[in-house]
Structure formats: structure tokens, C-alpha cells
Design an enzyme around this catalytic site. Structure first.
Site, PDB file in Angstrom:
ATOM      1  N   LYS A  45     -60.480  -5.107  80.758  1.00  0.00           N
ATOM      2  CA  LYS A  45     -59.332  -5.632  81.500  1.00  0.00           C
ATOM      3  C   LYS A  45     -58.626  -4.501  82.252  1.00  0.00           C
ATOM      4  O   LYS A  45     -59.166  -3.990  83.214  1.00  0.00           O
ATOM      5  CB  LYS A  45     -58.393  -6.356  80.526  1.00  0.00           C
ATOM      6  CG  LYS A  45     -59.115  -7.366  79.625  1.00  0.00           C
ATOM      7  CD  LYS A  45     -59.539  -8.609  80.363  1.00  0.00           C
ATOM      8  CE  LYS A  45     -60.451  -9.530  79.573  1.00  0.00           C
ATOM      9  NZ  LYS A  45     -59.926 -10.025  78.309  1.00  0.00           N
ATOM     10  N   ARG A  78     -77.927   6.261  69.863  1.00  0.00           N
ATOM     11  CA  ARG A  78     -77.038   5.159  69.483  1.00  0.00           C
ATOM     12  C   ARG A  78     -75.659   5.661  69.074  1.00  0.00           C
ATOM     13  O   ARG A  78     -74.669   4.942  69.161  1.00  0.00           O
ATOM     14  CB  ARG A  78     -77.673   4.356  68.340  1.00  0.00           C
ATOM     15  CG  ARG A  78     -77.252   2.900  68.342  1.00  0.00           C
ATOM     16  CD  ARG A  78     -78.139   2.042  67.473  1.00  0.00           C
ATOM     17  NE  ARG A  78     -78.333   2.635  66.175  1.00  0.00           N
ATOM     18  CZ  ARG A  78     -79.492   2.636  65.515  1.00  0.00           C
ATOM     19  NH1 ARG A  78     -80.549   2.055  66.021  1.00  0.00           N
ATOM     20  NH2 ARG A  78     -79.585   3.208  64.334  1.00  0.00           N
ATOM     21  N   TYR A 127     -56.847 -15.172  70.646  1.00  0.00           N
ATOM     22  CA  TYR A 127     -57.849 -15.330  71.714  1.00  0.00           C
ATOM     23  C   TYR A 127     -58.963 -16.275  71.240  1.00  0.00           C
ATOM     24  O   TYR A 127     -59.486 -16.111  70.121  1.00  0.00           O
ATOM     25  CB  TYR A 127     -58.379 -13.931  72.028  1.00  0.00           C
ATOM     26  CG  TYR A 127     -59.495 -13.811  73.013  1.00  0.00           C
ATOM     27  CD1 TYR A 127     -59.320 -14.146  74.350  1.00  0.00           C
ATOM     28  CD2 TYR A 127     -60.736 -13.298  72.616  1.00  0.00           C
ATOM     29  CE1 TYR A 127     -60.351 -13.999  75.263  1.00  0.00           C
ATOM     30  CE2 TYR A 127     -61.776 -13.142  73.527  1.00  0.00           C
ATOM     31  CZ  TYR A 127     -61.576 -13.491  74.849  1.00  0.00           C
ATOM     32  OH  TYR A 127     -62.598 -13.339  75.744  1.00  0.00           O
ATOM     33  N   ASP A 162     -54.544  -7.240  68.351  1.00  0.00           N
ATOM     34  CA  ASP A 162     -55.226  -7.289  69.646  1.00  0.00           C
ATOM     35  C   ASP A 162     -54.182  -6.933  70.702  1.00  0.00           C
ATOM     36  O   ASP A 162     -53.281  -7.716  70.997  1.00  0.00           O
ATOM     37  CB  ASP A 162     -55.820  -8.687  69.883  1.00  0.00           C
ATOM     38  CG  ASP A 162     -56.636  -8.755  71.174  1.00  0.00           C
ATOM     39  OD1 ASP A 162     -56.411  -7.918  72.075  1.00  0.00           O
ATOM     40  OD2 ASP A 162     -57.499  -9.662  71.285  1.00  0.00           O
TER      41      ASP A 162
HETATM   42  C1  LIG Z   1     -60.658 -10.573  77.256  1.00  0.00           C
HETATM   43  C2  LIG Z   1     -60.063 -10.488  75.904  1.00  0.00           C
HETATM   44  C3  LIG Z   1     -60.854 -10.190  74.795  1.00  0.00           C
HETATM   45  C4  LIG Z   1     -62.354 -10.024  74.880  1.00  0.00           C
HETATM   46  O1  LIG Z   1     -62.721  -8.986  75.723  1.00  0.00           O
HETATM   47  P1  LIG Z   1     -64.186  -8.914  76.415  1.00  0.00           P
HETATM   48  O2  LIG Z   1     -64.234  -7.527  76.888  1.00  0.00           O
HETATM   49  O3  LIG Z   1     -64.190  -9.928  77.505  1.00  0.00           O
HETATM   50  O4  LIG Z   1     -65.175  -9.223  75.346  1.00  0.00           O
HETATM   51  C5  LIG Z   1     -60.240 -10.095  73.558  1.00  0.00           C
HETATM   52  N1  LIG Z   1     -58.922 -10.294  73.418  1.00  0.00           N
HETATM   53  C6  LIG Z   1     -58.131 -10.595  74.463  1.00  0.00           C
HETATM   54  C7  LIG Z   1     -56.679 -10.809  74.246  1.00  0.00           C
HETATM   55  C8  LIG Z   1     -58.675 -10.701  75.739  1.00  0.00           C
HETATM   56  O5  LIG Z   1     -57.889 -11.013  76.762  1.00  0.00           O
END
Ligand SMILES: *Cc1c(COP(=O)(O)O)cnc(C)c1O
Length: 398
Positions: free
Chosen positions: A204, A54, A107, A179
Site C-alpha cells: 500500500k 531463501r 480485514y 494491523d
Molecule cells: C491490503 C491489506 C492487507 C493485505 O495486504 P496484501 O499486500 O494485499 O496481501 C492486510 N491488511 C489490510 C488492512 C490491508 O488493507
């Protein structure tokens, strides 16, 4: 490509390439492990010993070294989604009855976590408008435990005055979290601007292929890192070595892809801004954006994700536009090699402000296709939208 981006490309090609992890290959080994065997009985409980899967394996260590490189961080954790990268630091800092300040352009699923999960701990989450700047001072209270930023804002692409907000929060001893998914950690360096913790969804741009889910958390503050590590351990979070491997593989080509996403994004955004069907393009890199000056000061580039506000048109017209697209897939997320489109209005939520854009909002993620082909695809969408309008209007109307 800018010199900075080129230099980061060099560093990302080599970061984490240690024989301990690679065994001599170019890439780290993918070690699938739950049980770890130790040599001697005393090693089972030795402090700091690697004793269980883990905690991750060499694949994860290589990835973390490379992720630290992007934002010059001293500490990094990888988690199994971008949403967890947002929620882990919040959970690490949360306590019952705490007060938290969160951008109103956050988000959607992060907002849902605040309203559903945190309210059960009696935490008070107060939202602030993305343009608050140093005015955040007036919202701080003795029981404020964090400020959560996202810039540009989700869906609406506002850029916040992050250095001003971070300075006020730091003077009050309140940690800040950013973020940083849109910028992929590359075009925006919040840790340089006074922010304490930077998080991103590596599903992303870093992954880049729409085939994995993961998130990264980085900081230069060892104390905050230790607190977040405890939260990760207490929740039992872990990432498979296969996913860690894929994230690292994406990271190696990140700067080259981002350069292309940026250039094509600008090209399509400028073209759309000149279309009669378009009211506004929400792209902080465009000179016409109200956020352009701050973007220019605090960012070194733009991702290929932006908003498009159409002139008022019925929902059937918006759907006809989206349904006619052949290269743009209809799907959530972004940062992959393929272009994506969604309509966003059902997602727009605000607590303190209102979003009055004056027309339907679309979001486009510009992929690695030829922008000439993408423009033709969008032009076909507009033609379908016009045709839907004609079919929809009563006979004889103009
Ligand atoms: C997609 C996204 C997330 C979440 O990411 P996941 O990998 O899909 O859980 C968080 N913040 C922003 C700005 C995003 O575009």
C-alpha cells in the site's frame, strides 16, 4: 509537514544505506540468489552462516533496517504479501484448541484465514467490537493466545482504544498484534502503545506505486521475533530481491507522499461531508467522527483512505456514480499515486455487531492528483448518479 514527519523523512532517506549492501551505489544491489557458495567445507554447516537464498540477501537486510526505523523496532521480517504479515504472527502463536480474540472490523481475508485455516486446528476465534476498550478483560481465558487488532477498522474506520486493550492483554501475558496498514506504520505507533507486534501491507503506502505485493512484521520482543522467524522458515516463505528493492525505493519517499495523501484526503473528505448526496464521511480525522478524540490521542496523522456513506440510493445509482469517474480507478487496494474507489457493502461482515450505516458505503483512496481535479471528477459522478435516478424512476413520479 509536521516536525516528526520531517525527521522521519531524514531517517528513511539514510536507513540501511551500508556499503555492504550498496557496493558504493546509493541503492542496494539486487542480488538474485538461490544457491550461495561458501569458501570452505566447514562453512556449509557453520551456525548463523548465510547459506541459502531463501533467507534473503543484502537487499533484504537493507530493507529490514529501514523498516525497523519507522516504528523503532528491534526485529523485522519481510514477507511476500500483507496478508502473510497478518497470518504469520497468528500461526506463530497458534496451537491446537487455542482461543484467539480478533476485532470484528478485521480485514476480510484475515477473517477468512481465521474461519477456514484456523478452524481446521480447532482454534476458537472470538470476535470483539472495535470499541471494547478495557472490557476485553472479560473475554480473556487461560487458553487465549493472542489479541488481533486493526485500527482504524477495515471499511468502517473505527478507532480502538489500543492502549487500554494492550494493557489488559499484557497484564494477562497475552501477546497483541496490530494491523497498522492504514497508518503505513508512520501515523500510528502501536509498539509505543503497548502492542507487541505491528504488521502492515507494504503493497500500500510504502510501495506506493501499485506495482508490488509485500508485507512487513516488526516487534521489540526478541522472543516473539524468534518464534515468527521459525514459522517463516518452516513455511518456506521468501521474498524476491527485486521486490525487496522496490519496497525500499518506495520507503525513501514515504513521508513526503503521506503528507500529500493526508492533506488531499482531508480536503476531499470535508468537501464530501458538505454534499447533499452524502450521509456521513467515515474519516477519524474529522471532528464530527465519533472516533476523533481517540484518533487525536493515539495518531499523528491520517492516511488518504476513508469511507463515504451515501444517502439511500438504488444500486444502479451507486454504479452510475462509480462508472462516471475518470480519475478514480475502480480497484481494490490503496496507497498508490492514483486515486481509487470501490463500493464496499458486499465486503461488510460482522460476527458480534451489525453495521447499519443507513446507506450504501463507498471507499475512496485519495492519490497524488490535484484535489481540485478529484473534486470535479466526484462531482461528475454525483451528476451521473442523479441522472440514473431520473431515468430509473417511472414516468410522472417525483
Ligand atoms: C491490503 C491489506 C492487507 C493485505 O495486504 P496484501 O499486500 O494485499 O496481501 C492486510 N491488511 C489490510 C488492512 C490491508 O488493507
Amino acid at each position: 509537514m509536521s516536525d516528526d514527519l520531517q525527521r522521519l523523512g531524514t531517517r528513511l532517506a539514510h536507513a540501511g544505506r551500508d556499503r555492504r549492501f550498496t557496493g558504493g551505489g546509493v541503492n542496494p544491489q539486487v542480488q538474485r540468489v538461490s544457491t550461495v557458495l561458501v569458501e570452505k567445507a566447514a562453512d556449509l554447516y557453520a551456525p548463523g552462516a548465510w547459506t541459502y537464498g531463501r533467507h534473503g540477501a543484502g537487499t533484504h537486510e537493507a530493507l529490514k533496517l529501514a523498516l525497523r526505523e519507522i516504528e523503532d523496532a528491534s526485529w523485522c521480517a519481510v514477507v511476500s504479501s500483507g496478508l502473510l504479515a497478518c497470518t504469520v504472527p497468528v500461526l506463530a502463536l497458534a496451537s491446537p484448541n487455542a482461543h484467539m480474540l480478533v476485532t470484528d472490523a478485521v480485514y476480510g481475508p484475515t477473517r477468512r484465514f481465521c474461519s477456514r485455516m484456523l478452524s481446521r486446528w480447532n482454534c476458537e476465534v472470538e470476535y470483539f467490537t472495535p470499541d471494547i476498550g478495557p472490557g476485553i478483560q472479560d473475554l480473556l481465558r487461560p487458553e487465549t493466545v493472542l489479541v488481533f487488532l486493526e485500527s482504524p477498522g477495515s471499511m468502517t474506520f473505527e478507532i480502538s482504544d489500543t492502549p487500554a486493550i494492550a494493557a489488559v492483554a499484557r497484564a494477562a501475558g497475552v501477546p497483541t498484534i496490530m494491523d497498522n496498514t492504514w497508518a503505513a506504520g508512520v501515523f500510528h505507533r502501536p509498539l509505543d502503545l503497548g502492542v507487541d507486534i505491528s504488521v502492515q501491507s507494504t503493497s500500500k503506502y510504502v510501495g506506493g506505486c501499485a506495482d508490488l505485493l509485500s508485507g512487513a512484521i516488526v516487534t521489540r520482543n526478541a522472543g516473539l521475533g524468534a518464534r515468527m522467524m521459525e514459522t517463516i522458515a518452516d513455511l518456506g516463505l521468501s521474498v524476491t530481491a527485486d521486490d525487496a528493492y522496490l519496497v525500499l525505493r518506495g520507503l525513501r519517499s514515504l513521508t513526503t507522499r503521506l503528507d500529500r495523501h493526508q492533506a488531499s484526503g482531508f480536503e476531499i473528505a470535508r468537501w464530501l461531508a458538505g454534499r447533499p448526496e452524502v450521509r456521513r464521511v467515515l474519516h477519524p480525522g474529522l471532528e464530527t467522527s465519533p472516533h476523533h478524540a481517540i484518533w487525536k490521542r493515539d495518531f499523528t496523522g491520517a492516511a488518504g483512505l476513508f469511507g463515504v456513506v451515501l444517502n439511500p440510493v438504488p444500486r444502479e445509482g451507486v454504479h452510475a456514480f462509480l462508472n462516471a469517474l475518470k480519475l478514480f480507478g475502480l480497484g481494490f487496494s490503496y496507497g498508490g499515486f492514483e486515486s481509487l474507489a470501490i463500493h464496499c457493502d458486499p465486503q461488510l461482515q460482522r460476527t458480534v455487531g451489525t453495521v447499519d450505516l443507513g446507506g450504501p458505503l463507498l471507499r475512496l483512496s485519495i492519490g497524488l492528483e490535484d484535489p481540485v481535479d478529484l473534486r470535479a471528477d466526484l462531482a461528475a459522478g454525483f451528476a451521473a448518479m442523479a441522472a440514473a435516478g431520473e431515468i430509473g424512476s417511472p414516468p410522472g413520479s417525483t
